[in-house]
Design an enzyme around this catalytic site. Structure first.
Site, PDB file in Angstrom:
ATOM      1  N   SER A 185      13.789 -48.795 -14.333  1.00 21.56           N
ATOM      2  CA  SER A 185      13.278 -50.050 -13.771  1.00 21.56           C
ATOM      3  C   SER A 185      13.367 -50.108 -12.242  1.00 21.56           C
ATOM      4  O   SER A 185      12.408 -50.559 -11.603  1.00 21.56           O
ATOM      5  CB  SER A 185      13.998 -51.241 -14.385  1.00 21.56           C
ATOM      6  N   MET A 193      17.458 -39.167 -27.995  1.00 24.51           N
ATOM      7  CA  MET A 193      17.570 -39.565 -26.579  1.00 24.51           C
ATOM      8  C   MET A 193      18.447 -38.533 -25.859  1.00 24.51           C
ATOM      9  O   MET A 193      19.540 -38.224 -26.327  1.00 24.51           O
ATOM     10  CB  MET A 193      18.199 -40.957 -26.471  1.00 24.51           C
ATOM     11  N   LYS A 241      22.551 -57.691 -24.223  1.00 28.94           N
ATOM     12  CA  LYS A 241      21.370 -58.489 -24.581  1.00 28.94           C
ATOM     13  C   LYS A 241      21.692 -59.734 -25.404  1.00 28.94           C
ATOM     14  O   LYS A 241      20.974 -60.723 -25.326  1.00 28.94           O
ATOM     15  CB  LYS A 241      20.359 -57.618 -25.325  1.00 28.94           C
ATOM     16  N   THR A 291      20.127 -54.999 -20.268  1.00 33.61           N
ATOM     17  CA  THR A 291      20.095 -53.910 -21.237  1.00 33.61           C
ATOM     18  C   THR A 291      21.441 -53.793 -21.942  1.00 33.61           C
ATOM     19  O   THR A 291      22.292 -54.699 -21.825  1.00 33.61           O
ATOM     20  CB  THR A 291      19.613 -52.607 -20.552  1.00 33.61           C
ATOM     21  N   TYR A 348      12.634 -43.233 -24.864  1.00 35.50           N
ATOM     22  CA  TYR A 348      11.671 -42.764 -23.850  1.00 35.50           C
ATOM     23  C   TYR A 348      12.247 -41.769 -22.859  1.00 35.50           C
ATOM     24  O   TYR A 348      11.579 -41.384 -21.907  1.00 35.50           O
ATOM     25  CB  TYR A 348      11.000 -43.947 -23.140  1.00 35.50           C
ATOM     26  N   THR A 400      16.536 -46.045 -33.189  1.00 33.05           N
ATOM     27  CA  THR A 400      17.891 -45.505 -33.034  1.00 33.05           C
ATOM     28  C   THR A 400      17.894 -44.648 -31.769  1.00 33.05           C
ATOM     29  O   THR A 400      16.832 -44.292 -31.258  1.00 33.05           O
ATOM     30  CB  THR A 400      18.279 -44.591 -34.224  1.00 33.05           C
ATOM     31  N   GLY A 412      20.093 -53.748 -31.383  1.00 31.64           N
ATOM     32  CA  GLY A 412      19.461 -54.750 -30.528  1.00 31.64           C
ATOM     33  C   GLY A 412      17.955 -54.589 -30.407  1.00 31.64           C
ATOM     34  O   GLY A 412      17.209 -55.566 -30.564  1.00 31.64           O
TER      35      GLY A 412
HETATM   36  P1  NAP Z   1      22.029 -50.194 -30.513  1.00 31.07           P
HETATM   37  O1  NAP Z   1      22.052 -51.678 -30.496  1.00 31.07           O
HETATM   38  O2  NAP Z   1      23.269 -49.442 -30.191  1.00 31.07           O
HETATM   39  O3  NAP Z   1      21.536 -49.771 -31.995  1.00 31.07           O
HETATM   40  C1  NAP Z   1      21.425 -48.448 -32.379  1.00 31.07           C
HETATM   41  C2  NAP Z   1      20.949 -48.347 -33.833  1.00 31.07           C
HETATM   42  O4  NAP Z   1      20.788 -46.962 -34.110  1.00 31.07           O
HETATM   43  C3  NAP Z   1      21.930 -48.898 -34.838  1.00 31.07           C
HETATM   44  O5  NAP Z   1      21.227 -49.408 -35.920  1.00 31.07           O
HETATM   45  C4  NAP Z   1      22.735 -47.656 -35.251  1.00 31.07           C
HETATM   46  O6  NAP Z   1      23.168 -47.707 -36.581  1.00 31.07           O
HETATM   47  C5  NAP Z   1      21.669 -46.595 -35.157  1.00 31.07           C
HETATM   48  N1  NAP Z   1      22.286 -45.299 -34.839  1.00 31.07           N
HETATM   49  C6  NAP Z   1      23.028 -45.012 -33.745  1.00 31.07           C
HETATM   50  N2  NAP Z   1      23.406 -43.712 -33.784  1.00 31.07           N
HETATM   51  C7  NAP Z   1      22.897 -43.195 -34.912  1.00 31.07           C
HETATM   52  C8  NAP Z   1      22.942 -41.904 -35.527  1.00 31.07           C
HETATM   53  N3  NAP Z   1      23.617 -40.903 -34.955  1.00 31.07           N
HETATM   54  N4  NAP Z   1      22.300 -41.727 -36.688  1.00 31.07           N
HETATM   55  C9  NAP Z   1      21.621 -42.732 -37.264  1.00 31.07           C
HETATM   56  N5  NAP Z   1      21.549 -43.983 -36.748  1.00 31.07           N
HETATM   57  C10 NAP Z   1      22.173 -44.202 -35.589  1.00 31.07           C
HETATM   58  O7  NAP Z   1      20.920 -49.622 -29.541  1.00 31.07           O
HETATM   59  P2  NAP Z   1      19.574 -50.357 -29.080  1.00 31.07           P
HETATM   60  O8  NAP Z   1      19.843 -51.191 -27.891  1.00 31.07           O
HETATM   61  O9  NAP Z   1      18.951 -50.975 -30.281  1.00 31.07           O
HETATM   62  O10 NAP Z   1      18.680 -49.126 -28.566  1.00 31.07           O
HETATM   63  C11 NAP Z   1      18.147 -48.151 -29.463  1.00 31.07           C
HETATM   64  C12 NAP Z   1      17.267 -47.206 -28.681  1.00 31.07           C
HETATM   65  O11 NAP Z   1      16.092 -47.881 -28.238  1.00 31.07           O
HETATM   66  C13 NAP Z   1      17.911 -46.703 -27.373  1.00 31.07           C
HETATM   67  O12 NAP Z   1      18.617 -45.519 -27.626  1.00 31.07           O
HETATM   68  C14 NAP Z   1      16.750 -46.484 -26.434  1.00 31.07           C
HETATM   69  O13 NAP Z   1      16.400 -45.126 -26.402  1.00 31.07           O
HETATM   70  C15 NAP Z   1      15.609 -47.261 -27.062  1.00 31.07           C
HETATM   71  N6  NAP Z   1      15.084 -48.276 -26.116  1.00 31.07           N
HETATM   72  C16 NAP Z   1      13.824 -48.127 -25.660  1.00 31.07           C
HETATM   73  C17 NAP Z   1      13.282 -49.042 -24.777  1.00 31.07           C
HETATM   74  C18 NAP Z   1      11.886 -48.859 -24.269  1.00 31.07           C
HETATM   75  O14 NAP Z   1      11.474 -49.628 -23.383  1.00 31.07           O
HETATM   76  N7  NAP Z   1      11.150 -47.913 -24.781  1.00 31.07           N
HETATM   77  C19 NAP Z   1      14.026 -50.161 -24.376  1.00 31.07           C
HETATM   78  C20 NAP Z   1      15.326 -50.295 -24.859  1.00 31.07           C
HETATM   79  C21 NAP Z   1      15.845 -49.337 -25.733  1.00 31.07           C
HETATM   80  P3  NAP Z   1      24.521 -48.446 -37.041  1.00 31.07           P
HETATM   81  O15 NAP Z   1      24.130 -49.843 -37.392  1.00 31.07           O
HETATM   82  O16 NAP Z   1      24.975 -47.651 -38.208  1.00 31.07           O
HETATM   83  O17 NAP Z   1      25.481 -48.361 -35.890  1.00 31.07           O
END
Ligand code: NAP
Length: 481
Positions: free
Chosen positions: A240, A406, A287, A283, A430, A402, A347
């Site tokens: 950003s 990444m 959030k 982020t 991304y 997930t 999230g």
């Molecule tokens: P988060 O709140 O930490 O949630 C991660 C999710 O992934 C949870 O459901 C977790 O499962 C699961 N997970 C984590 N490690 C895992 C593994 N080794 N195997 C299987 N499942 C796993 O993270 P978030 O904020 O939602 O972000 C997720 C991803 O979105 C980020 O890594 C980022 O790359 C991407 N993102 C992209 C953008 C964009 O603009 N493109 C913006 C923000 C984020 P549990 O419930 O079991 O813990």
């Protein structure tokens, strides 16, 4: 004793070539005309009024144009007039609705300081009753004011570099306060030093820290430069700052975007407040927790998704929005009603689930911890299950929410044999731009959408919420490449 303003030079401190327009926005009855005249006289520059320019250009009154040609025609004339206003030393008093057109905001914000004048509804009504004009709608005056203020609230906030409540102040006093803001900015020296100490404890690249030192405490400090940033821990990887700073340069906005990286959200919000920051992109891991710091949240953000990724500070109010879900929704609008699997229940998955449900999809959430999938699914009324159930579903669409894949993780959340050519695969990760999942899906002939598409859309929406300007998708794509 009052500090002296150098006549004819709006930029302050005055370096000769630093001349900026002052643009006054706000609803009718907030004092734009009066305050504009006082500012013009104090600064010895002309004042121009967009409504008067329209009436001179067309030879007709505004209500006549509205009545005979409709609002759309009026807005198109208004846009032409605004585009033709000089870019240097002039005070511009604008019509109440100019803020609703992103093109107007692009013209008006360029090399300018935009001051939003606002007042409470009783004051506006009282002032407008003194100078009646034919109503523009069939509502009573008070109803019209309330409905328009409500509709334009977000755009007014986005239009402002500085807000001024004119309800109980005289036009002279309001003008004084605006001039004081132009000369000194809002944070005091102590506050700027406190903020700088905060940034010094973070992991800012040396070039960004130097820039902040110049902005906050440098001898040639421009008091009007405002700060925004990404709030998270960690957030040093965020793209950003690069994107927003390039946009500020392109749209000629006096802002600097940096990293508010700290494990304590309390600390971040405190620094943002004392710095009078314009806004924050929020982020991980804040959030959800940021919601308790907000005065208002938009209906999508906290009420339904339970997460805020955009905070706008304006006119003493802190407002939260969620643009993540729009970033997921936009690339999928052609897939309304599809069978979708959402991998992950964190999230970002919450915003993604909201977007998919908004597109009437049949959504199943699969997650490592099934209980988390269940909780999320129950909130949005979709199905849920364990990872193993993927093969049974055969979805049209898979969305990976997930962190698998990444950098530096090179794992693929799905096996190659689970990917079929009639599937669309959207990986929200991304970094890297082409993840192992995207690579495998392309090899299998799937349609793919990368996380960059989500990043682009959510950032465009954020920019609009901060500044009221619509950035073309291609421009953002070019800047994040
Ligand atoms: P988060 O709140 O930490 O949630 C991660 C999710 O992934 C949870 O459901 C977790 O499962 C699961 N997970 C984590 N490690 C895992 C593994 N080794 N195997 C299987 N499942 C796993 O993270 P978030 O904020 O939602 O972000 C997720 C991803 O979105 C980020 O890594 C980022 O790359 C991407 N993102 C992209 C953008 C964009 O603009 N493109 C913006 C923000 C984020 P549990 O419930 O079991 O813990």
């Amino acid at each position: 004793m009052r500090e002296q303003i150098v006549p004819g030079i709006l930029g302050y401190p005055c370096t000769g070539d630093e001349m900026r327009r002052i643009v006054l926005t706000g609803f009718r009855g907030t004092g734009k005309t009066e305050i504009g005249k006082i500012l013009a006289s104090r600064l010895n520059v002309p004042v121009t009024d967009t409504d008067s320019l329209i009436e001179t250009l067309t030879g007709r009154s505004i209500p006549d144009i509205f009545h005979d040609d409709g609002e759309e025609r009026f807005r198109s004339i208004e846009r032409e007039v605004i585009a033709s206003i000089p870019k240097a030393d002039v005070i511009v008093s604008t019509g109440g609705g100019v803020v609703c057109d992103p093109k107007n905001m692009e013209y008006l914000r360029r090399d300018s300081t935009v001051v939003l004048l606002f007042a409470d509804i009783d004051t506006i009504e009282k002032r407008l009753l003194k100078k009646p004009r034919p109503p523009l709608t069939s509502l009573t005056l008070r109803e019209e004011i309330a409905s328009m203020l409500d509709r334009r609230r977000q755009q007014y906030r986005a239009s402002s570099d500085f807000c001024m409540d004119t309800s109980v102040t005289s036009p002279e006093h309001a003008a004084e306060k605006i001039l004081a803001f132009l000369q000194t900015g809002i944070p005091t020296e102590n506050q700027r030093n406190t903020a700088l100490a905060f940034f010094k404890t973070g992991r800012l690249p040396p070039v960004s820290l130097k820039k902040l030192e110049d902005i906050l405490t440098g001898p040639d400090r421009n008091p009007r430069t405002r700060i925004l940033g990404v709030a998270g821990y960690p957030c040093a990887h965020s793209r950003s700052p690069k994107l927003f700073n390039a946009l500020f340069e392109s749209y000629r906005l006096d802002y600097y975007y940096t990293w508010f990286e700290d494990p304590q959200l309390d600390e971040i919000m405190n620094v943002a407040k004392i710095l009078d920051a314009k806004g924050l992109s929020v982020t991980i891991p804040f959030k959800h927790d940021v919601i308790e710091y907000l005065d208002e949240v938009d209906e999508h953000a906290a009420q339904k998704i339970g997460a805020v990724n955009t905070v706008v500070f304006a006119c003493g109010t802190t407002v939260g929005y969620n643009t993540d879900w729009l970033g997921v929704r936009k690339p999928l609008v052609s897939m309304k009603g599809a069978d979708a699997v959402l991998l992950g229940a964190g999230g970002v998955a919450a915003g993604a689930a909201y977007a998919l449900m908004d597109l009437d999809m049949d959504v199943t959430i699969l997650n490592r911890t099934p209980d988390n999938a269940k909780k999320l699914a129950e909130r949005f009324g979709c199905r849920w299950g364990t990872w193993e159930e993927f093969d049974r579903i055969k979805p049209d669409l898979v969305v990976n929410a997930t962190p698998l894949g990444m950098q530096p993780d090179t794992r693929n959340p799905l096996r190659v044999d689970q990917l079929h050519r009639d599937m669309t695969v959207f990986d929200l990760v991304y970094t890297p731009p082409v993840t192992p999942l995207i690579e495998a899906a392309r090899a299998q002939g799937c349609r793919t959408i990368t996380g960059i598409e989500m990043f682009i859309e959510q950032a465009r929406e954020q920019f609009y919420l901060f500044f009221g300007i619509d950035v073309p998708v291609e421009k953002v794509r070019e800047l994040v490449a």
